[in-house]
Design a protein around this motif. Sequence first.
Motif, PDB file in Angstrom:
ATOM      1  N   LEU A 143       0.876  -0.688  -0.152  1.00 44.15           N
ATOM      2  CA  LEU A 143      -0.107  -0.343   0.124  1.00 44.15           C
ATOM      3  C   LEU A 143       0.814   1.298  -0.295  1.00 44.15           C
ATOM      4  O   LEU A 143       0.861   2.121  -0.559  1.00 44.15           O
ATOM      5  N   ARG A 144       1.981   1.116   0.590  1.00 45.65           N
ATOM      6  CA  ARG A 144       2.976   2.454   0.813  1.00 45.65           C
ATOM      7  C   ARG A 144       3.642   2.768  -0.687  1.00 45.65           C
ATOM      8  O   ARG A 144       3.924   3.812  -1.113  1.00 45.65           O
ATOM      9  N   THR A 145       4.082   1.553  -1.299  1.00 44.94           N
ATOM     10  CA  THR A 145       4.771   1.915  -2.557  1.00 44.94           C
ATOM     11  C   THR A 145       3.690   2.289  -3.477  1.00 44.94           C
ATOM     12  O   THR A 145       4.141   3.379  -4.216  1.00 44.94           O
ATOM     13  N   VAL A 146       2.334   1.857  -3.113  1.00 41.68           N
ATOM     14  CA  VAL A 146       1.516   2.296  -4.181  1.00 41.68           C
ATOM     15  C   VAL A 146       0.669   4.213  -4.503  1.00 41.68           C
ATOM     16  O   VAL A 146       1.014   4.712  -5.012  1.00 41.68           O
ATOM     17  N   THR A 147       0.605   4.263  -2.658  1.00 42.06           N
ATOM     18  CA  THR A 147       0.757   5.809  -2.265  1.00 42.06           C
ATOM     19  C   THR A 147       1.905   6.866  -2.511  1.00 42.06           C
ATOM     20  O   THR A 147       1.418   7.114  -3.122  1.00 42.06           O
ATOM     21  N   ASN A 148       2.848   6.235  -2.074  1.00 47.15           N
ATOM     22  CA  ASN A 148       4.439   7.012  -2.225  1.00 47.15           C
ATOM     23  C   ASN A 148       4.041   7.347  -3.917  1.00 47.15           C
ATOM     24  O   ASN A 148       4.036   8.793  -4.136  1.00 47.15           O
ATOM     25  N   SER A 149       4.071   6.461  -4.470  1.00 46.63           N
ATOM     26  CA  SER A 149       3.803   6.345  -6.022  1.00 46.63           C
ATOM     27  C   SER A 149       3.188   7.731  -6.395  1.00 46.63           C
ATOM     28  O   SER A 149       3.434   9.124  -7.349  1.00 46.63           O
ATOM     29  N   VAL A 150       1.912   7.287  -5.904  1.00 44.46           N
ATOM     30  CA  VAL A 150       0.775   8.386  -7.085  1.00 44.46           C
ATOM     31  C   VAL A 150       1.776  10.027  -6.205  1.00 44.46           C
ATOM     32  O   VAL A 150       0.867  10.189  -6.751  1.00 44.46           O
ATOM     33  N   TYR A 151       1.716  10.053  -5.043  1.00 42.19           N
ATOM     34  CA  TYR A 151       2.179  10.667  -3.976  1.00 42.19           C
ATOM     35  C   TYR A 151       3.267  11.686  -5.223  1.00 42.19           C
ATOM     36  O   TYR A 151       2.881  12.874  -5.035  1.00 42.19           O
ATOM     37  N   LEU A 152       3.903  10.800  -5.308  1.00 44.65           N
ATOM     38  CA  LEU A 152       5.379  11.257  -5.942  1.00 44.65           C
ATOM     39  C   LEU A 152       5.188  12.209  -7.347  1.00 44.65           C
ATOM     40  O   LEU A 152       5.578  12.904  -7.862  1.00 44.65           O
ATOM     41  N   ILE A 153       4.239  11.337  -7.721  1.00 39.69           N
ATOM     42  CA  ILE A 153       3.169  11.734  -9.390  1.00 39.69           C
ATOM     43  C   ILE A 153       2.719  12.557  -9.658  1.00 39.69           C
ATOM     44  O   ILE A 153       3.117  14.214  -9.999  1.00 39.69           O
ATOM     45  N   ILE A 154       1.847  13.395  -8.320  1.00 40.49           N
ATOM     46  CA  ILE A 154       0.691  14.854  -8.101  1.00 40.49           C
ATOM     47  C   ILE A 154       2.735  15.524  -7.320  1.00 40.49           C
ATOM     48  O   ILE A 154       2.254  17.069  -7.764  1.00 40.49           O
ATOM     49  N   ARG A 155       3.314  15.765  -6.848  1.00 35.95           N
ATOM     50  CA  ARG A 155       4.518  16.104  -6.283  1.00 35.95           C
ATOM     51  C   ARG A 155       5.628  16.823  -6.628  1.00 35.95           C
ATOM     52  O   ARG A 155       6.293  17.808  -6.842  1.00 35.95           O
ATOM     53  N   ASN A 156       6.310  16.036  -7.978  1.00 32.72           N
ATOM     54  CA  ASN A 156       6.077  16.452  -8.951  1.00 32.72           C
ATOM     55  C   ASN A 156       6.001  15.999 -10.806  1.00 32.72           C
ATOM     56  O   ASN A 156       5.833  15.638 -11.619  1.00 32.72           O
ATOM     57  N   PRO A 157       4.681  17.237 -11.240  1.00 34.28           N
ATOM     58  CA  PRO A 157       4.213  17.354 -12.217  1.00 34.28           C
ATOM     59  C   PRO A 157       4.940  17.498 -13.387  1.00 34.28           C
ATOM     60  O   PRO A 157       5.280  16.767 -14.116  1.00 34.28           O
ATOM     61  N   LEU A 158       5.887  17.657 -13.380  1.00 36.84           N
ATOM     62  CA  LEU A 158       7.038  18.692 -14.911  1.00 36.84           C
ATOM     63  C   LEU A 158       7.912  17.744 -14.637  1.00 36.84           C
ATOM     64  O   LEU A 158       7.863  16.639 -15.946  1.00 36.84           O
ATOM     65  N   LYS A 159       8.440  16.843 -13.525  1.00 34.60           N
ATOM     66  CA  LYS A 159       9.252  15.825 -13.911  1.00 34.60           C
ATOM     67  C   LYS A 159       8.273  14.646 -14.018  1.00 34.60           C
ATOM     68  O   LYS A 159       8.713  13.931 -15.488  1.00 34.60           O
ATOM     69  N   SER A 160       7.143  14.111 -14.065  1.00 34.69           N
ATOM     70  CA  SER A 160       6.579  13.359 -14.053  1.00 34.69           C
ATOM     71  C   SER A 160       6.022  13.534 -15.928  1.00 34.69           C
ATOM     72  O   SER A 160       5.891  12.003 -16.619  1.00 34.69           O
ATOM     73  N   LEU A 161       5.875  14.734 -16.287  1.00 35.79           N
ATOM     74  CA  LEU A 161       5.561  15.580 -17.639  1.00 35.79           C
ATOM     75  C   LEU A 161       6.774  14.920 -18.194  1.00 35.79           C
ATOM     76  O   LEU A 161       6.883  13.652 -19.240  1.00 35.79           O
ATOM     77  N   LYS A 162       7.465  14.797 -18.069  1.00 35.50           N
ATOM     78  CA  LYS A 162       9.134  14.027 -18.646  1.00 35.50           C
ATOM     79  C   LYS A 162       8.951  12.990 -18.960  1.00 35.50           C
ATOM     80  O   LYS A 162       9.983  12.256 -19.580  1.00 35.50           O
ATOM     81  N   ILE A 163       8.945  12.178 -17.308  1.00 40.92           N
ATOM     82  CA  ILE A 163       8.772  10.965 -17.664  1.00 40.92           C
ATOM     83  C   ILE A 163       8.012   9.997 -18.856  1.00 40.92           C
ATOM     84  O   ILE A 163       7.970   9.103 -18.697  1.00 40.92           O
ATOM     85  N   LEU A 164       6.821  10.434 -18.451  1.00 43.69           N
ATOM     86  CA  LEU A 164       5.803  10.239 -19.466  1.00 43.69           C
ATOM     87  C   LEU A 164       6.262  10.548 -20.676  1.00 43.69           C
ATOM     88  O   LEU A 164       6.017   9.014 -21.696  1.00 43.69           O
ATOM     89  N   TRP A 165       7.056  11.355 -21.478  1.00 44.64           N
ATOM     90  CA  TRP A 165       7.369  12.292 -22.425  1.00 44.64           C
ATOM     91  C   TRP A 165       8.612  10.779 -22.925  1.00 44.64           C
ATOM     92  O   TRP A 165       8.670  10.184 -23.987  1.00 44.64           O
ATOM     93  N   ILE A 166       9.856  11.019 -22.056  1.00 50.27           N
ATOM     94  CA  ILE A 166       9.903   9.351 -22.242  1.00 50.27           C
ATOM     95  C   ILE A 166      10.130   8.233 -22.330  1.00 50.27           C
ATOM     96  O   ILE A 166      10.515   7.979 -23.600  1.00 50.27           O
ATOM     97  N   GLU A 167       8.990   8.236 -21.865  1.00 53.89           N
ATOM     98  CA  GLU A 167       8.660   6.336 -21.941  1.00 53.89           C
ATOM     99  C   GLU A 167       7.724   5.839 -23.308  1.00 53.89           C
ATOM    100  O   GLU A 167       7.662   5.007 -24.637  1.00 53.89           O
ATOM    101  N   ILE A 168       7.088   7.567 -23.604  1.00 59.08           N
ATOM    102  CA  ILE A 168       5.859   7.080 -25.107  1.00 59.08           C
ATOM    103  C   ILE A 168       7.218   7.671 -26.006  1.00 59.08           C
ATOM    104  O   ILE A 168       7.034   6.376 -27.144  1.00 59.08           O
ATOM    105  N   MET A 169       8.120   7.976 -25.949  1.00 62.01           N
ATOM    106  CA  MET A 169       9.534   8.400 -27.424  1.00 62.01           C
ATOM    107  C   MET A 169      10.047   6.498 -26.492  1.00 62.01           C
ATOM    108  O   MET A 169      10.039   5.992 -28.217  1.00 62.01           O
ATOM    109  N   LEU A 170      10.655   6.454 -26.507  1.00 57.39           N
ATOM    110  CA  LEU A 170      11.541   4.924 -25.779  1.00 57.39           C
ATOM    111  C   LEU A 170      10.667   3.783 -26.113  1.00 57.39           C
ATOM    112  O   LEU A 170      11.145   2.861 -26.605  1.00 57.39           O
ATOM    113  N   VAL A 171       9.157   3.585 -25.750  1.00 62.57           N
ATOM    114  CA  VAL A 171       8.849   2.852 -25.819  1.00 62.57           C
ATOM    115  C   VAL A 171       7.434   2.367 -26.792  1.00 62.57           C
ATOM    116  O   VAL A 171       7.452   1.271 -27.631  1.00 62.57           O
ATOM    117  N   LEU A 172       7.232   3.425 -26.856  1.00 63.24           N
ATOM    118  CA  LEU A 172       5.922   3.045 -27.949  1.00 63.24           C
ATOM    119  C   LEU A 172       6.583   4.114 -29.932  1.00 63.24           C
ATOM    120  O   LEU A 172       6.581   3.681 -30.585  1.00 63.24           O
TER     121      LEU A 172
END
Length: 217
Positions: A143-172
């Motif tokens: 539970l803490r792993t999941v909730t901490n992950s969600v917290y970090l996504i919300i806490r770091n919106p710009l970094k999260s967008l960058k991470i998603l962009w990297i994933e989309i580029m490299l994976v798709l």
Amino acid sequence: MAVHADGTEDRSLILELGETIFNLMVLNVLWALCSIPVVTIGASTTALNYTCIKLRKDEGDSVVRMFFRSFAANIRQALILGTGMLAVLIILSAGLIQMIGNMLAGKNAYVFAAVALVLLLFLWLLLFAYIFMVLARFDNTLLRTVTNSVYLIIRNPLKSLKILWIEIMLVLVVPYALWTYFPYGFPLVIFFGMPFTAYILSREFNEIFDEYIPEDR
């Protein structure tokens, strides 16, 4: 960057690059073999992330030992999380395929549902990266792993967008572009796809994690 007359700096960079490429190839084999049962893909991804995090910090020992150390330490939690994430992916993908089928049949009312499912798949992709990076870096309950992950996504919106962009580029995007326009280059995805993605993402996650724990795990 200083380069000595005898080319010492150049040689060290070449050796470092060669070592990194070799390590990523080894990690690709380990990740692929340990993901064969499918349900263990979460554990193998966690081990891959852990090893890449350590490589980015120039820590740890051999990639094989680091990989299997993390794999064994996180196998129970990763099995549960991996199975749950795969189940969600199957549900979302099946729903999207159905919506696309309805749209092709002329039912335009399903466009909004299809867009919503695509956005949910992007969110799934982002959460997948965070969950298994957090699991690789921290000792916590499920539970803490999941909730901490969600917290970090919300806490770091710009970094999260960058991470998603990297994933989309490299994976798709990159695999699709290679397969479509340069098929001879597609084996690069097979040999380096997941480890290279994890290696690139580990830099972003190290910056996030360093804010919370100054000392290494």
